[in-house]
Design an enzyme around this catalytic site. Structure first.
Site, PDB file in Angstrom:
ATOM      1  N   HIS A 123       0.839  -1.202   0.000  1.00 58.62           N
ATOM      2  CA  HIS A 123       0.000   0.000   0.000  1.00 58.62           C
ATOM      3  C   HIS A 123       0.874   1.252   0.000  1.00 58.62           C
ATOM      4  CE1 HIS A 123      -3.331   2.684   1.415  1.00 58.62           C
ATOM      5  NE2 HIS A 123      -2.325   3.263   2.064  1.00 58.62           N
ATOM      6  N   GLU A 124       1.882   1.281   0.874  1.00 62.23           N
ATOM      7  CA  GLU A 124       2.745   2.458   0.961  1.00 62.23           C
ATOM      8  C   GLU A 124       3.580   2.635  -0.303  1.00 62.23           C
ATOM      9  OE1 GLU A 124       2.199   4.538   3.147  1.00 62.23           O
ATOM     10  OE2 GLU A 124       1.009   3.303   4.509  1.00 62.23           O
ATOM     11  N   HIS A 179       1.568   4.274  -2.875  1.00 60.10           N
ATOM     12  CA  HIS A 179       1.579   5.734  -2.749  1.00 60.10           C
ATOM     13  C   HIS A 179       2.787   6.326  -3.470  1.00 60.10           C
ATOM     14  CE1 HIS A 179      -1.771   6.833  -0.245  1.00 60.10           C
ATOM     15  NE2 HIS A 179      -1.420   6.027   0.742  1.00 60.10           N
ATOM     16  N   GLU A 234      -6.100   7.332  -1.457  1.00 59.08           N
ATOM     17  CA  GLU A 234      -6.026   6.162  -0.573  1.00 59.08           C
ATOM     18  C   GLU A 234      -6.654   4.938  -1.231  1.00 59.08           C
ATOM     19  OE1 GLU A 234      -4.457   5.569   2.303  1.00 59.08           O
ATOM     20  OE2 GLU A 234      -3.583   7.545   2.004  1.00 59.08           O
TER      21      GLU A 234
END
Length: 296
Positions: free
Chosen positions: A147-148, A151, A226
């Protein structure tokens, strides 16, 4: 004391950079030389320089500030098997995402949390909390890392900084136009020249009002990104693991005082907010994120 000093230095840097830029552009004032009104072109340049200076300086110093504020321990050489696994996993996921491997760190927080920051996708930092490493299963940690990295690969830090710069420009520009119009109307009857005290009062109030509205726009973009990062996490790692990680976070949020409101990275602070509070949250509710992944 150090935090106050850094805040003041950052603001001083904004003023210095903006002043130099305006001088190079030949913008000395946004009022017409004849005194007949506003020079809208000069005002727009003034607003853009100050609007973008703050957001871009914050972007460029985001990584060292995050290291300092979260007390991140950067893993240069792994000291145990867990740190080795963490480095290997980030390397695998970043290669899969097509970005240079970020710096990897651990910060001493017992809450389950993680964040990514950095001024570009090839000079980033990914950090996870001690609590997350302790309580999450390996496949869930891998999903959080994905997930990070999502980003970073999506350029979210740069995108949000540019959006912030745009809305800052609008706030500065619109507040001064409204201030000038109101002040001109108030002084029309007495024929006095120059700016009255009302101009500064109206600009101050207008910047607060427009700033609140602008914050809601920035937070909407943040929530949208997100969802994109969750999708990237599901693609880079595994959809079921991504859902499981969010569900574990949700279970921790349901424990009173387990997750403080100050956490706004992967461990979002907006799990159950409604109405106006939800409008100003940087992350969507966990239930909404889980449902979005389940529908794909």
């Amino acid at each position: 004391m150090m935090r106050i000093a850094l805040y003041l230095l950052t603001n001083l840097a904004v003023v210095v950079v903006a002043s130099i830029t305006l001088s190079l552009l030949g913008v000395n004032s946004y009022f017409a030389a004849s005194g007949s009104g506003l020079d809208l072109t000069s005002l727009l340049i003034f607003s853009a320089v100050f609007g973008f200076a703050g957001s871009l300086i914050s972007l460029f110093i985001s990584k060292p500030m995050a290291k300092w504020s979260a007390r991140v321990k950067i893993i240069d050489q792994p000291t145990d098997q867990r740190e080795r696994w963490l480095l290997d996993t980030v390397k695998e996921l970043s290669d899969k995402a097509g970005i240079k491997m970020p710096e990897v760190g651990i910060f001493p927080a017992q809450q389950s949390n993680a964040f990514a920051t950095g001024w570009n996708r090839n000079d980033a930092l990914v950090a996870v909390s001690q609590g997350l490493l302790t309580r999450f299963r390996p496949e869930e940690i891998r999903a959080v890392l994905a997930h990070e990295i999502g980003h970073v690969a999506n350029g979210d830090m740069v995108t949000l900084s540019l959006i912030q710069g745009v809305v800052n420009t609008f706030v500065i520009f619109a507040a001064r136009v409204v201030g000038y119009l109101v002040d001109s109307f108030m002084r029309r009857s007495d024929g006095s020249g120059g700016l009255g005290f009302g101009y500064y009062i109206v600009v101050f109030i207008a910047e607060i009002v427009f700033g609140i509205a602008a914050s809601a726009i920035v937070m909407w973009f943040s929530r949208f990104r997100e969802y994109r990062a969750d999708e990237a996490g599901a693609e880079l790692a595994d959809r079921n693991s991504m859902i499981a990680a969010l569900q574990r976070l949700k279970s921790e949020y349901e424990v009173p005082n387990q997750m403080p409101d100050t956490l706004v990275a992967f461990g979002i602070n907006s799990g159950f907010k409604q109405g106006l509070k939800a409008m100003f949250s940087s992350h969507p509710p966990l239930d909404d994120r889980i449902r979005a992944l389940q529908k794909q």
